[in-house]
Design a protein around this motif. Structure first.
Motif, mmCIF file in Angstrom:
data_model
loop_
_atom_site.group_PDB
_atom_site.id
_atom_site.type_symbol
_atom_site.label_atom_id
_atom_site.label_comp_id
_atom_site.label_asym_id
_atom_site.label_seq_id
_atom_site.Cartn_x
_atom_site.Cartn_y
_atom_site.Cartn_z
ATOM 1 N N SER A 1 19.856 -3.880 -13.025
ATOM 2 C CA SER A 1 19.144 -4.233 -11.793
ATOM 3 C C SER A 1 18.543 -3.006 -11.127
ATOM 4 O O SER A 1 17.441 -3.070 -10.560
ATOM 5 N N VAL A 2 19.247 -1.875 -11.199
ATOM 6 C CA VAL A 2 18.702 -0.620 -10.655
ATOM 7 C C VAL A 2 17.391 -0.273 -11.347
ATOM 8 O O VAL A 2 16.403 0.115 -10.708
ATOM 9 N N MET A 3 17.347 -0.437 -12.670
ATOM 10 C CA MET A 3 16.130 -0.129 -13.423
ATOM 11 C C MET A 3 15.004 -1.112 -13.095
ATOM 12 O O MET A 3 13.829 -0.720 -13.026
ATOM 13 N N CYS A 4 15.350 -2.367 -12.901
ATOM 14 C CA CYS A 4 14.323 -3.358 -12.541
ATOM 15 C C CYS A 4 13.684 -3.017 -11.195
ATOM 16 O O CYS A 4 12.449 -3.058 -11.048
ATOM 17 N N HIS A 5 14.500 -2.664 -10.221
ATOM 18 C CA HIS A 5 13.980 -2.310 -8.903
ATOM 19 C C HIS A 5 13.145 -1.026 -8.977
ATOM 20 O O HIS A 5 12.096 -0.922 -8.332
ATOM 21 N N ALA A 6 13.606 -0.060 -9.779
ATOM 22 C CA ALA A 6 12.863 1.194 -9.929
ATOM 23 C C ALA A 6 11.511 0.948 -10.605
ATOM 24 O O ALA A 6 10.503 1.556 -10.240
ATOM 25 N N SER A 7 11.481 0.051 -11.563
ATOM 26 C CA SER A 7 10.232 -0.280 -12.260
ATOM 27 C C SER A 7 9.247 -0.939 -11.308
ATOM 28 O O SER A 7 8.053 -0.593 -11.277
ATOM 29 N N TRP A 8 9.733 -1.896 -10.533
ATOM 30 C CA TRP A 8 8.887 -2.591 -9.565
ATOM 31 C C TRP A 8 8.347 -1.610 -8.524
ATOM 32 O O TRP A 8 7.173 -1.671 -8.146
ATOM 33 N N ASN A 9 9.178 -0.674 -8.107
ATOM 34 C CA ASN A 9 8.736 0.339 -7.139
ATOM 35 C C ASN A 9 7.708 1.284 -7.729
ATOM 36 O O ASN A 9 6.823 1.781 -7.023
ATOM 37 N N GLU A 10 7.824 1.550 -9.037
ATOM 38 C CA GLU A 10 6.825 2.389 -9.712
ATOM 39 C C GLU A 10 5.446 1.736 -9.632
ATOM 40 O O GLU A 10 4.433 2.394 -9.364
ATOM 41 N N ALA A 11 5.394 0.423 -9.862
ATOM 42 C CA ALA A 11 4.128 -0.303 -9.747
ATOM 43 C C ALA A 11 3.635 -0.312 -8.309
ATOM 44 O O ALA A 11 2.439 -0.103 -8.043
ATOM 45 N N LYS A 12 4.545 -0.551 -7.380
ATOM 46 C CA LYS A 12 4.178 -0.619 -5.961
ATOM 47 C C LYS A 12 3.597 0.709 -5.493
ATOM 48 O O LYS A 12 2.596 0.745 -4.764
ATOM 49 N N LEU A 13 4.205 1.803 -5.917
ATOM 50 C CA LEU A 13 3.734 3.134 -5.542
ATOM 51 C C LEU A 13 2.328 3.370 -6.069
ATOM 52 O O LEU A 13 1.463 3.904 -5.363
ATOM 53 N N PHE A 14 2.089 2.964 -7.310
ATOM 54 C CA PHE A 14 0.761 3.141 -7.906
ATOM 55 C C PHE A 14 -0.277 2.284 -7.189
ATOM 56 O O PHE A 14 -1.361 2.756 -6.816
ATOM 57 N N ILE A 15 0.039 1.022 -6.975
ATOM 58 C CA ILE A 15 -0.923 0.071 -6.426
ATOM 59 C C ILE A 15 -1.233 0.356 -4.960
ATOM 60 O O ILE A 15 -2.355 0.122 -4.493
ATOM 61 N N ASN A 16 -0.262 0.885 -4.234
ATOM 62 C CA ASN A 16 -0.463 1.168 -2.811
ATOM 63 C C ASN A 16 -1.225 2.460 -2.550
ATOM 64 O O ASN A 16 -1.450 2.819 -1.393
ATOM 65 N N ASN A 17 -1.603 3.144 -3.615
ATOM 66 C CA ASN A 17 -2.419 4.346 -3.452
ATOM 67 C C ASN A 17 -3.742 3.947 -2.805
ATOM 68 O O ASN A 17 -4.532 3.199 -3.386
ATOM 69 N N PRO A 18 -4.021 4.421 -1.576
ATOM 70 C CA PRO A 18 -5.236 3.983 -0.872
ATOM 71 C C PRO A 18 -6.529 4.385 -1.567
ATOM 72 O O PRO A 18 -7.580 3.804 -1.317
ATOM 73 N N GLU A 19 -6.439 5.364 -2.483
ATOM 74 C CA GLU A 19 -7.642 5.836 -3.168
ATOM 75 C C GLU A 19 -8.049 4.926 -4.316
ATOM 76 O O GLU A 19 -9.177 5.010 -4.804
ATOM 77 N N LEU A 20 -7.142 4.064 -4.765
ATOM 78 C CA LEU A 20 -7.362 3.306 -5.993
ATOM 79 C C LEU A 20 -8.619 2.430 -5.913
ATOM 80 O O LEU A 20 -9.501 2.499 -6.776
ATOM 81 N N ARG A 21 -8.698 1.608 -4.873
ATOM 82 C CA ARG A 21 -9.879 0.746 -4.709
ATOM 83 C C ARG A 21 -11.127 1.575 -4.416
ATOM 84 O O ARG A 21 -12.210 1.291 -4.936
ATOM 85 N N ASP A 22 -10.973 2.634 -3.613
ATOM 86 C CA ASP A 22 -12.125 3.473 -3.270
ATOM 87 C C ASP A 22 -12.725 4.149 -4.501
ATOM 88 O O ASP A 22 -13.944 4.256 -4.624
ATOM 89 N N LEU A 23 -11.868 4.594 -5.423
ATOM 90 C CA LEU A 23 -12.350 5.240 -6.643
ATOM 91 C C LEU A 23 -13.149 4.249 -7.506
ATOM 92 O O LEU A 23 -14.179 4.602 -8.083
ATOM 93 N N ASN A 24 -12.671 3.011 -7.593
ATOM 94 C CA ASN A 24 -13.394 2.008 -8.372
ATOM 95 C C ASN A 24 -14.693 1.600 -7.687
ATOM 96 O O ASN A 24 -15.712 1.378 -8.336
ATOM 97 N N ARG A 25 -14.652 1.494 -6.349
ATOM 98 C CA ARG A 25 -15.868 1.169 -5.604
ATOM 99 C C ARG A 25 -16.928 2.252 -5.814
ATOM 100 O O ARG A 25 -18.118 1.972 -5.959
ATOM 101 N N ALA A 26 -16.484 3.511 -5.854
ATOM 102 C CA ALA A 26 -17.409 4.640 -5.962
ATOM 103 C C ALA A 26 -18.138 4.702 -7.300
ATOM 104 O O ALA A 26 -19.164 5.385 -7.428
ATOM 105 N N LEU A 27 -17.611 3.992 -8.312
ATOM 106 C CA LEU A 27 -18.294 3.970 -9.598
ATOM 107 C C LEU A 27 -19.735 3.507 -9.470
ATOM 108 O O LEU A 27 -20.623 3.962 -10.198
ATOM 109 N N PHE A 28 -19.984 2.598 -8.532
ATOM 110 C CA PHE A 28 -21.263 1.899 -8.498
ATOM 111 C C PHE A 28 -22.215 2.408 -7.433
ATOM 112 O O PHE A 28 -23.303 1.828 -7.233
ATOM 113 N N VAL A 29 -21.840 3.445 -6.689
ATOM 114 C CA VAL A 29 -22.722 3.942 -5.623
ATOM 115 C C VAL A 29 -23.073 5.403 -5.831
ATOM 116 O O VAL A 29 -22.520 6.063 -6.696
#
Length: 384
Positions: free
Chosen positions: A356-384
Motif C-alpha cells: 500500500s505504501v508503494m501504491c500511494h507513492a506511485s499515485w503521488n508520483e503521477a500527481k506531482l508530474f500532472i500538477n506541474n503548472p508548466e505542463l499545459r503551458d508548454l503544450n500550448r506554446a507548441l502552436f504559438v
C-alpha cells in the motif's frame, strides 16, 4: 488569421480515435487535443481504420469532416485515397494557422504532408512529433533503411522549416543527434487524461504478484528479455498478462519458446489489445506494470500506471528515474537481468502494508508530474 477566430491546427496522424491499437502515443495525442480544444481548433486527418486493421471503424463518416467535440474535427480517409491533390484540397479548405505532423517514417501521413508544404506558400508553424522514433534503439530496427532515409531527408532539407516536438530531454538529444545541434526543438511532455482518477486500493497476497505489460510485442519493447527474466523466479507465484499487438510474428515465436519453458509458478498470457479508455481501470486490477523496455522517449503507460496507483518494474532507459528511493517501483539496468528477477520477487514478497505504501507513492508520483503548472503551458506554446 481572421479576428476572433480560434487558431486552426491541421493534424496528420496515422491512427486516431476511436482507434486504440497503436499504443500510448495515440492516446497521448488524443489527450493533448482534449486539453487544448477549448482554445484551439484541431482538424485531424487520419486513416479510416485502426493499426494493422483493414476494416474501417464502425459508425464513422468517411471523406468528410466530423465534429467529435467542440474544437475537434476529424477527417477519416481510406488509405488508398490519400494523395497529394486530396491533401492540397483539404489544406485549402481548412486554411490552417499551424500544422502538426505525427511521426517520421509514414509516407502518407508524414512525408507526403511535408512535400505538400514545400509546394505551398504556407508561412505558419510546422510542428513534428517524433514519438521516440529517433531513439538509437528505435533506429536500430530496420536500421539501414531508416538511416538512409534520415540522411536523404537531411540532404534535401525535408525538415528545413520544421520545429520538432520533444517530450523529454532525452528525446531532444536524440533529435539533435539525428539532425544537428542547430535543429529547432520545443520541449513539451505528454499530457495525461483530463480527469485524474482517485487512488484505487488493491488487495495483494503476500508471496504472489499479478503483473501487466502494456506494450506491443516487439524487440524495442524487449518482450523476450522480460520473459527470460521470469524464468529465474523461484520465490513467488507470478502472473503476467501481456496486452499489445503482435508487432513481429517471428519475434513472438521466440517469445513463445521462452513462455513455454517458464517454471510452474509463473503464468504468462497474451490478452490481445486493450481499448485506450479502459487502460486505467485495467491497471487497477494488477499489482504492478512490468516493462523492461529498451528505451522510451516518455513512457505513457508508465505514467498511466502511476495514475492508477500501481508501482512499476521498468528499465532505466525512460525519463522516469529514482523510483526505488521514491518507493514507486524499480528502474533497472538491462545489463543485469537478475535485477529484474529480484525486483519481481521483492515486490511479490511485500505484505499488504508495504504494498500500500508503494501504491500511494506511485499515485503521488503521477500527481506531482500532472500538477506541474508548466505542463499545459508548454503544450500550448507548441502552436504559438
Amino acid at each position: 488569421m481572421t479576428k476572433n477566430r480560434k487558431l486552426r491546427i491541421l493534424v496528420f496522424i496515422d491512427w486516431y480515435l476511436p482507434g486504440y491499437k497503436a499504443g500510448g502515443g495515440q492516446r497521448a495525442f488524443a489527450n493533448l487535443v482534449s486539453h487544448l480544444r477549448d482554445e484551439y481548433e484541431f482538424y485531424i486527418l487520419t486513416r479510416d481504420s485502426d493499426f494493422k486493421e483493414r476494416e474501417p471503424y464502425e459508425g464513422i463518416q468517411r471523406n468528410e469532416w466530423t465534429e467529435l467535440n467542440l474544437g475537434e474535427f476529424v477527417y477519416y480517409i481510406p488509405e488508398e485515397e490519400v494523395s497529394f491533390n486530396r491533401y492540397r484540397e483539404l489544406f485549402k479548405e481548412v486554411n490552417p494557422d499551424c500544422i502538426y505532423i505525427n511521426g517520421i517514417y509514414s509516407y502518407k501521413f508524414s512525408i507526403l504532408p511535408l512535400l505538400l508544404l514545400r509546394n505551398t506558400a504556407f508561412n505558419g508553424k510546422i510542428i513534428l512529433g517524433t514519438y521516440g522514433m529517433l531513439a538509437p534503439t528505435a533506429i536500430r530496427i530496420k536500421g539501414w533503411k531508416k538511416r538512409l532515409f534520415l540522411y536523404i531527408a537531411h540532404i534535401v532539407g525535408l525538415y528545413k522549416k520544421v520545429v520538432f516536438h520533444a517530450t523529454s530531454d532525452q528525446e531532444e538529444m536524440d533529435i539533435k543527434n539525428a539532425f544537428g545541434e542547430k535543429t529547432k526543438v520545443m520541449l513539451a511532455p505528454h499530457l495525461p487524461v483530463k480527469d485524474f482518477p482517485n487512488l484505487m486500493e488493491k488487495i495483494k497476497k503476500e508471496g504472489e504478484l499479478k503483473m501487466i505489460s502494456l506494450a506491443r510485442i516487439s524487440p524495442e519493447k524487449n518482450t523476450l528479455f522480460a520473459l527470460e527474466c521470469l524464468k529465474e523466479v523461484k520465490m513467488a507465484k507470478v502472473v503476467l498478462d501481456l496486452y499489445g499487438p503482435l508487432y513481429d510474428l517471428e519475434y513472438w515465436e521466440k517469445c513463445l519458446e521462452v513462455l513455454n519453458s517458464l517454471p510452474y509458478n509463473v503464468v504468462v498470457t497474451h490478452k490481445g489489445i486493450v481499448e485506450g479508455n479502459r487502460v486505467l481501470d485495467l491497471l487497477a486490477n494488477y499489482d504492478c506494470l512490468y516493462m523492461p523496455t529498451r528505451g522510451e522517449n516518455f513512457g505513457y503507460s508508465i505514467l498511466e500506471s502511476f495514475m492508477a496507483g500501481r508501482p512499476v518494474i521498468i528499465s532505466n532507459r525512460t525519463p522516469w528515474k529514482g523510483l526505488e528511493s521514491k518507493k514507486a517501483g524499480f528502474d533497472l539496468d538491462l545489463g543485469n537481468p537478475e535485477c529484474f528477477t529480484n525486483a519481481v520477487e521483492s515486490l511479490a514478497a511485500l505484505n499488504q502494508d508495504g504494498y500500500s505504501v508503494m501504491c500511494h507513492a506511485s499515485w503521488n508520483e503521477a500527481k506531482l508530474f500532472i500538477n506541474n503548472p508548466e505542463l499545459r503551458d508548454l503544450n500550448r506554446a507548441l502552436f504559438v
